[in-house]
Design a protein around this motif. Structure first.
Motif, mmCIF file in Angstrom:
data_model
loop_
_atom_site.group_PDB
_atom_site.id
_atom_site.type_symbol
_atom_site.label_atom_id
_atom_site.label_comp_id
_atom_site.label_asym_id
_atom_site.label_seq_id
_atom_site.Cartn_x
_atom_site.Cartn_y
_atom_site.Cartn_z
ATOM 1 N N ASP A 1 0.857 -1.177 0.000
ATOM 2 C CA ASP A 1 0.000 0.000 0.000
ATOM 3 C C ASP A 1 0.886 1.217 0.000
ATOM 4 N N ASN A 2 0.817 1.947 -1.064
ATOM 5 C CA ASN A 2 1.679 3.123 -1.109
ATOM 6 C C ASN A 2 0.833 4.365 -1.309
ATOM 7 N N ASN A 3 -0.052 4.594 -0.366
ATOM 8 C CA ASN A 3 -0.916 5.766 -0.503
ATOM 9 C C ASN A 3 -0.229 7.025 -0.003
ATOM 10 N N GLY A 4 1.060 6.964 0.148
ATOM 11 C CA GLY A 4 1.796 8.169 0.504
ATOM 12 C C GLY A 4 1.983 8.335 1.995
ATOM 13 N N VAL A 5 1.230 7.598 2.800
ATOM 14 C CA VAL A 5 1.377 7.702 4.241
ATOM 15 C C VAL A 5 2.459 6.725 4.674
ATOM 16 N N ILE A 6 3.334 7.214 5.524
ATOM 17 C CA ILE A 6 4.396 6.321 5.987
ATOM 18 C C ILE A 6 3.787 5.284 6.919
ATOM 19 N N THR A 7 3.929 4.044 6.516
ATOM 20 C CA THR A 7 3.295 2.990 7.311
ATOM 21 C C THR A 7 4.351 2.089 7.900
ATOM 22 N N THR A 8 4.002 1.414 8.943
ATOM 23 C CA THR A 8 4.898 0.420 9.520
ATOM 24 C C THR A 8 4.546 -0.906 8.872
ATOM 25 N N TYR A 9 5.571 -1.601 8.515
ATOM 26 C CA TYR A 9 5.304 -2.848 7.825
ATOM 27 C C TYR A 9 5.361 -4.052 8.739
ATOM 28 N N THR A 10 5.620 -3.796 10.007
ATOM 29 C CA THR A 10 5.784 -4.948 10.883
ATOM 30 C C THR A 10 4.501 -5.245 11.626
#
Lengths: 339, 913
Positions: A56-65
């Motif tokens: 998901d690259n909606n521009g919000v920095i997300t945590t992938y863990t």
């Protein structure tokens, strides 16, 4: 040999352009991810377990863990030795005390998740690692295109390379990780907070690997990272050289080439990266790798101003006023070893 | 005004006569014609028609008919009013094409006509028919006695201006309503019962010639054809109900003449054969900047690309931005997508047969072009007039000028160039025997970013001897040599190195054509050749710590014999049937690893190594390749065709990138790499829409391929001594429907092609490691189901023409990032199964405008400006979608790469002298 890879990876032909796109995620998220390594260093051996998430690259920095909690994790060697790991924080499993693996032994990771599913790695043999002969550095000027403005941004730095004598009679697979400690000054009246150090770990986000296919038995000079030259001060460069199996090398090569992917017509077609963990009784896909490596660490401290032959830093960071400890993240005024 | 027109009429007439003089000095026919032409020049006053309107009348005076036609079609007529004052065009005739009208009316009034410069129709008194010749003919016709035996009529059809043989010219026997076509050297041969025949010889874009033959011995009839009007001429051909595309059993074939190619919009200012054929139905590619093309679901290496009969291994310069073929040198291009004749072999999917021009054996001339990225020059002329000629052409590209202006740093640090040279010598020993030497050399060097230089070199030479035995048997003996060498040079210190790859093919080929009679022809022959492959060497430069390393060289022999026959069974049915037997012998010196067969091949499953001595046979393969096609004529304007062909391929291009890259390597078939084979069936409906000169066709095909080469995920193909353990045999299943509507004449020319096709692959090994996508069919990289191409050329005036092409296709399949996870701090993406996603649809419009500088006939120098705009609306057609971690590897981002995501204009000045 790196330039072969690089040549293939250079994306642009004459007039290509690259734009970010939004992808609709319809993934197979939720797969178990294993990130583990046993070394021959006396330390807390660590295995991280998590679950993959939808792209998901909606521009919000997300945590992938999404940590995988509550699993039972153990490392077994081929002589029947068992190292039990316990969960120290969510999804992070560590040995109870400092332990080390032994060169020549094979190691296997076994996991039983909270839901009772059982997973095992293939046995990984720990190969010896040759010593780093020396670490060399060379002043370089770098041009990059700024992502925001599109203009050429110049900077200066040092090409760090390791020199290793490759043993002739064995097949060697190498991986390098480079960290740095940077010294800096502040225009402060208090002497104890006018000089500080901060760590950069890793120095560059780049998977550095090589095998000795083309260098067997020779002196290997491997560029591993670029150290910044933003201040005319000293820097400590610490390089860890890891041994690994051919399978681990293949896994990390694929991770490395994915990190450098440019989508060009000469890029290898992207593919799934299969690790060495299998479900004991189902067909379930498990991501990640459990490896066994011997490590050799070496560091060097050098004065960047002298190394640059007194050329001033391009785009130098200014000298600030006040307590140096608050000027960089993780800065300390406790003098580290080497300085 | 009248005076000006008169001057103009005299101008073109004078040059016409000059050409006629040449014609007559060679041909046997026209001494009387020469005299009458002179008389016309001095005695006749041409009256250009002024427009006038007449009331509608079912029957028209010819003059009025001309008048109306001239207004409608931008054609001018010149004639003596006196000659035609009594001729009327009746109502039925008026609906027919112009030349049919002329053919119907003029001969009986002892008139004939010439078409000149595509727009001028000149009526002439036909002295030859009713006076001198006619009388002798009458005598002959009266005294002629058929002896009931079969004799041959054979000869060459040549271009009157350059002396070059015309490929595919029609030789039509009026009495039999049947005919043959000339072969690739302009030669034809027919066996006929002794009789008197009227023969019409015609070719697209040329004025037809009529010959009368009294056949009581083997006769040679060689003719030269003048440029005529395309627009009218092929109407004549269709009117005579002999048109290759509907009457020949050959199918799945497209021929493009250099004229067609030159009328298409040129990217980077240069006509590009490879890009042009990609606009044909059934031909696709993975995207811009990728070398090569894919035919009916076949891989790039499955195309046999012949340059004057030499197989070449790379069809592009600068990574696909230019084609290997110098557009000025190209005479004619034929693409066989199926129904491949038995004389071709060695590749599975197609034959692209590119014939180069022969030098002008009458006078010196030249042509060339100057563009922003490349320039070219060609010079041709006689060495011995009418016997020996040369043609030499060169090209040089200088993209640096453009690269240095680009924003992208990697590109600004890039540099490159290529050059190529063609030389061709032709010598005619006699009317029946000629020899050709054609050679091509090219060099490419391209530096990407700052540290890697790609080089490739190509040499292709053929020496050919054609002769005719007993006026019937056409023999062609050809020796070919083709060398392709490529590699890279790494400049980054401290480890300097270069790599080197080669593939060389040397072959000798014998082709014979024997016409039994008008309805049966036999082609037979054979070939013997040798492949030498160097699949990769790593050569360290002085002081580098790299060890030299090399893959072992591979040698092999490929030989074949073939026989094929074309038979007209009856008025409606023609059959082309043949078979090719091929043999492949992979020989030493080599070491061969023996793998444990119970587990998947890997370096660790090697159990033994076999050593083969120099020349010792390692593995042999033999195969039969039947080829068959059948034509059934539904009526005079349409036919149904059916074809089946099997093809075998013994050398393979190994690649693990989406497009063919300069680091891919060729491999010989071996015990582990089996020969690829393809079986294709196709059915088609062909129809000519008479009045408009339009060809329409619909074809459907189904093609299965065995033993294509696929690779395991993440495999390394460069200098991998255990390469066979990383390769997997794949099955291909391809099918599709191709529709084509083509107009070759008139003010508007071009085509509309639509293809619906699918190209699937399947890799199902014994273990999971040897299987891709669970052993199910998955789309190939270039599986683009819908594909539409429109190519249009419009002539506004004689000086100004415009062309445009539009292409649309479904986006190609990609492997896309599906989910994301963290390993050792790196964000890593888990991709989908191979080729399970698709990029957005592709579409693009290109236009070009050509303005001729001057049309004055006296001027030898003719220049023209071509402005072409590639990707007019600047669509960023995505080439790929890929994942890249940003912000120190922690954030995953997806990107879209467009190779030419912008408008790309270019201006070229072309000239002829």
């Amino acid at each position: 040999m790196k330039s072969i890879v690089k040549g293939l990876i250079i994306s642009c032909l004459l007039i290509s352009c690259i734009d970010p796109v939004r992808l609709d995620a319809d993934g197979d998220a939720g797969q178990l991810v294993v990130d583990g390594l046993i070394t021959d260093k006396e330390e807390l051996q660590t295995v991280r377990l998590s679950r993959s998430v939808n792209f998901d690259n909606n521009g919000v920095i997300t945590t992938y863990t999404v940590p995988e909690v509550g699993a039972v994790v153990a490392i077994n060697d081929d002589h029947g030795r068992v190292i039990n790991l316990t969960e120290s924080s969510s999804g992070v499993y560590v040995s109870q005390q400092n332990v080390k693996g032994e060169v020549g032994r094979s190691y296997k990771l076994s996991i039983i998740t909270r839901k009772g599913k059982e997973f095992q790695s293939k046995p990984e043999k720990m190969f010896p690692v040759p010593a780093i002969d020396s670490i060399v550095y060379k002043y370089v000027e770098i041009e990059k295109i700024s992502k925001s403005s599109g203009n050429v941004v110049k900077s200066s730095g040092f090409q760090i390379s390791v020199v290793t004598i490759d043993p002739l009679n064995e097949k060697n697979f190498y991986r390098w990780k480079t960290n740095a400690i940077i010294e800096f000054f502040s225009n402060s009246e208090a002497a104890d907070v006018s000089v500080c150090w901060y760590g950069v770990k890793p120095l560059e986000f780049k998977v550095e690997l090589s095998d000795d296919r083309y260098f067997n038995g020779n002196k290997l000079i491997q560029p591993v990272s670029i150290a910044p030259y933003e201040r005319a001060t000293r820097i400590l460069i610490n390089v860890s050289q890891y041994s690994m199996t051919q399978e681990a090398f293949r896994f990390w090569s694929l991770i490395g080439s994915q990190q450098q992917s440019t989508g060009s017509i000469f890029d290898p077609v992207p593919s799934r990266i299969n690790g060495n963990i299998r479900s004991v009784d189902t067909e379930e896909t498990v991501l990640g790798y459990f490896g066994a490596s011997a490590v050799f660490e070496k560091f060097v401290v050098f004065n960047r101003q002298i190394a640059a032959e007194f050329s001033p830093p391009v785009n130098a960071k200014p000298l600030l006023m006040g307590d140096c400890r608050i000027q960089e993240v993780g800065a300390t005024n406790l003098r580290p070893t080497g300085f | 005004l009248i005076k000006r027109l008169l001057t103009r009429a005299v101008f073109f007439f004078r040059s016409f006569i000059l050409k006629s003089v040449i014609n007559i000095s060679v041909g046997m026919v026209g001494r009387s014609r020469f005299i009458f032409l002179l008389s016309i020049l001095f005695c006749t006053i041409f009256i250009p028609l002024e427009s006038s309107s007449q009331p509608k009348n079912p029957d028209k005076k010819l003059k009025d008919y001309f008048n109306e036609y001239a207004k409608k079609e931008n054609v001018k007529f010149f004639f003596e009013e006196d000659w035609i004052k009594d001729i009327t065009v009746n109502f039925e005739l008026q609906s027919l094409p112009l030349l049919s009208v002329l053919n119907a009316l003029l001969p009986r009034n002892h008139l004939t006509y010439r078409v000149y410069n595509e727009r001028y129709i000149i009526l002439l008194k036909d002295f030859s028919n009713n006076e001198v010749e006619n009388e002798t003919n009458k005598v002959n016709e009266e005294t002629f006695l058929s002896d009931g035996k079969t004799y041959s009529v054979s000869g060459y059809v040549r271009d009157a201006t350059t002396g070059e043989g015309i490929v595919g010219a029609t030789v039509f026997i009026n009495e039999l309503k049947n005919g043959v076509s000339t072969n690739q050297y302009g030669f034809y041969s027919i066996g006929l019962l002794s009789n008197i025949y009227n023969i019409t010889i015609s070719s697209l874009g040329k004025s037809p010639t009529h010959e009368k033959v009294f056949l009581n011995e083997n006769k040679t009839v060689s003719v030269e054809l003048f440029d005529g009007t395309t627009q009218l001429n092929d109407v004549v051909v269709t009117a005579e109900s002999f048109d290759h595309n509907i009457s020949s059993p050959e199918m799945s074939l497209v021929r493009l003449t250099s004229k067609t190619l030159k009328s298409m919009p040129a990217f980077m200012g240069e006509v590009d054969i490879i890009k042009s054929i990609q606009l044909l139905p059934g031909v696709s590619s993975v995207g811009e900047g990728s070398g090569g093309f894919n035919v009916r679901g076949g891989n790039v290496d499955q195309n046999l690309i012949l340059m004057d009969e030499v197989p070449i291994f790379n069809s592009s310069h600068l990574f696909g931005f230019f084609s290997t073929f110098n557009p000025d040198m190209v005479k004619d291009v034929t693409l066989h997508k199926g129904g491949i004749p038995p004389q071709y072999g060695g590749r599975l999917s197609s034959v692209l047969d590119v014939k180069l021009k022969e030098g002008n054996d009458k006078s010196f001339s030249g042509s060339g072009g100057i563009g922003i990225l490349s320039s070219r020059l060609l010079i041709e002329g006689p060495i011995i007039k009418n016997r020996t000629s040369f043609i030499v052409a060169g090209r040089y590209a200088y993209p640096d000028l453009t690269l240095k202006r680009l924003k992208n740093l990697n590109l600004r640090n890039s540099s490159g160039s290529f050059y190529d040279l063609n030389l061709k010598l032709t010598h005619r020993f006699s009317e029946k025997s000629s020899i050709y030497l054609s050679t091509y050399y090219s060099g490419d060097s391209f530096k990407l970013a700052s540290d890697t230089v790609y080089n490739w070199k190509m040499l292709a030479t053929s020496l050919k001897w054609n002769t005719i035995v007993k006026d019937k048997l056409f023999i062609s003996l050809t020796g070919t040599h083709s060398m392709y060498n490529y590699g890279i040079q790494g400049e980054s210190a401290p480890n300097l190195f270069r790599t080197d790859f080669d593939i060389t093919n040397t072959a000798l080929k014998l082709d014979l054509t024997y016409p039994i009679n008008l309805n049966h022809r036999i082609d037979f022959g054979g070939s013997f050749g040798r492949y030498q492959i160097n699949p990769g060497k790593l050569i360290p430069e002085l002081g580098s710590s790299i060890n030299p390393s090399a893959m072992q060289d591979e040698s092999s022999y490929e030989s074949s014999i073939y026989v094929g026959s074309e038979s007209k069974i009856n008025e409606r049915i023609s059959v082309l049937a043949g078979v090719r037997l091929s043999h492949y012998n992979y020989i030493g010196k080599a070491n061969l690893f023996v793998y444990d067969e119970s587990i998947p091949k890997s370096p660790s499953s090697i159990i033994d190594t076999l050593n083969f001595a120099q020349g010792e046979s390692i593995k042999q393969y033999t195969g039969a390749e039947p080829r068959f096609s059948l034509k059934y004529s539904v009526n005079a304007t349409s036919s149904i065709k059916l074809s089946y062909n099997r093809t075998l391929q013994y050398v393979h291009l190994i690649t693990n990138t989406t497009a063919v890259s300069p680091l891919d390597l060729w491999k010989s078939s071996s015990p582990y790499l089996k020969p690829e084979s393809a079986n294709q069936i196709a059915i088609g409906y062909f129809r000519n829409l008479l009045a408009k000169g339009i060809e329409a066709s619909a074809e459907a095909y189904y093609k299965e391929i065995e033993n294509m080469v696929e690779y395991k995920d993440g495999s390394n193909i460069f200098l991998n001594p255990f390469l066979e353990s990383d390769l997997l045999p794949a099955q291909g299943r391809n099918y599709g429907v191709e529709l084509l509507l083509r107009k070759n004449s008139g003010k508007v020319t071009g085509w509309i092609g639509y293809t619906y096709s699918r190209a699937f692959r399947k890799v199902k090994g014994e273990t999971e490691e040897e299987t891709i996508n669970n052993g199910e069919y998955y789309p190939s990289n270039f599986d683009k189901p819908n594909d539409l191409s429109i190519v249009m050329n419009y002539k506004f005036t004689r000086r100004l023409s415009a062309s445009a092409n539009f292409t649309y296709s479904t986006g190609r399949p990609i492997t896309y990032p599906q989910s994301i996870y963290i390993i050792d701090g790196y964000a890593v993406s888990q991709y989908s199964e191979r080729n399970q996603g698709r990029i957005p649809d592709y579409h693009r419009l290109d236009v070009s405008l050509t303005l001729d500088e001057s049309l004055r006939k006296t001027q030898k120098w003719k220049g023209s400006w071509t402005l072409s705009i590639f990707n007019v609306y600047g669509r960023k057609n995505p080439y790929s979608i890929f994942f890249k971690p940003e912000y120190a590897g922690r954030i995953a981002q997806a990107y879209r790469l467009s190779v030419i995501g912008t408008i790309f204009p270019s201006l070229t000045y072309n000239f002829k002298f």
